[in-house]
Design an enzyme around this catalytic site. Structure first.
Site, PDB file in Angstrom:
ATOM      1  N   SER A 140       0.850  -1.193   0.000  1.00  0.00           N
ATOM      2  CA  SER A 140       0.000   0.000   0.000  1.00  0.00           C
ATOM      3  C   SER A 140       0.881   1.237   0.000  1.00  0.00           C
ATOM      4  O   SER A 140       2.029   1.194   0.473  1.00  0.00           O
ATOM      5  CB  SER A 140      -0.889   0.008   1.247  1.00  0.00           C
ATOM      6  N   TYR A 153      -1.165  -0.401  10.236  1.00  0.00           N
ATOM      7  CA  TYR A 153      -1.347  -0.736   8.825  1.00  0.00           C
ATOM      8  C   TYR A 153      -0.129  -0.307   8.019  1.00  0.00           C
ATOM      9  O   TYR A 153       0.422  -1.085   7.236  1.00  0.00           O
ATOM     10  CB  TYR A 153      -2.607  -0.037   8.309  1.00  0.00           C
TER      11      TYR A 153
END
Length: 266
Positions: A140, A153
């Site tokens: 990501s 995350y």
């Protein structure tokens, strides 16, 4: 367009979003796909849409035995494993670092980083013996820039990128390639999950996310699952046989910075 006839892939998190788009595109180009997820209803529907090219397996990617079973299904049913796509993920709760719990940190790393490690590990065992294969880990922009995801995350996605490079270095001598794809703002259900939505509200959230992302990056639209699936399909194809240890960023230019103001003139 890279053809994938005869190839066999395992895709984690294949029930929706980027995973479902990847399963569909790989099968469209000729691959047979083991669709894995914990959402059985959606996962079975994705596999059914692939016809003889797809099979579904309930897989909790935080459990080693489940990931090993997915690889085993690929080799026992289809005779080989060409591609392992480690895509399953979650956003988790947005909290200040001082308020982030150990449980939240550990659960994020389990779903995001441990799962990619397990997929790479068990794919590598098969691929080394075969003398070919490729692993694609979905990271990501939160793993390369700050501010695009919760602390756990972002840290987990950064860990995925480093593991990708490390595994690529080790496995290259066996003709096994390991690469990463890094999406930017993509309109999927995972954003709604992070906001605590479910059911119809979760499905409806995708359109809201799509509208919100329309001006989020220089290319003035939200990313879609097929945008990332195309990058994955390239990396698992024979067009990429000399590509390993790379991070293919597919983010509409997001990591370049903000789009130029509408009234900008040279």
């Amino acid at each position: 367009m890279a053809e994938l006839h005869g190839k066999v892939a395992v895709v984690t998190g294949g029930a929706s979003g980027i995973g479902a788009a990847t399963c569909a595109l790989l099968a469209e180009r000729g691959a047979r796909v083991v669709v894995t997820d914990i959402d059985d209803e959606r996962g079975e529907a994705v596999a059914a849409a692939l016809g003889e090219h797809g099979v579904y397996l309930h897989t909790d990617v935080t459990r080693e035995e489940d990931v090993a079973a997915a690889v085993r299904v690929a080799t026992e049913r289809f005779g080989r494993l060409d591609a392992m796509v480690n895509n399953a993920g979650r956003v988790g709760a947005w909290t200040y670092v001082a308020d982030t719990t150990v449980d939240e940190w550990d659960s994020s790393f389990a779903v995001l980083a441990r799962s990619a490690f397990l997929g790479t590990k068990h794919a590598a065992r098969v691929m080394r013996e075969q003398g070919f294969g490729t692993v694609v880990n979905v990271s990501s922009v939160a793993g390369v820039r700050t501010g695009f995801g919760p602390h756990p995350y972002g840290a987990a996605k950064a860990a995925v990128l480093q593991m990708t490079r490390s595994a690529a270095r080790e496995l290259a001598e066996f003709h096994v390639r390991v690469n990463a794809v890094t999406p930017g703002g993509v309109a999927t259900r995972i954003v709604g999950h992070g906001a605590g939505l479910d059911g119809d509200a979760l499905d409806a959230s995708v359109d809201s996310v799509r509208q919100g992302l329309a001006t989020f990056q220089p290319i003035p639209r939200a990313g879609e699952g097929h945008d990332i699936a195309g990058a994955i399909a390239y990396l698992v194809s024979d067009d990429a046989t000399f590509v390993t240890g790379q991070n293919l960023v597919v983010d509409g230019g997001l990591t370049l910075g903000k789009a130029w103001p509408a009234n900008y003139r040279r």
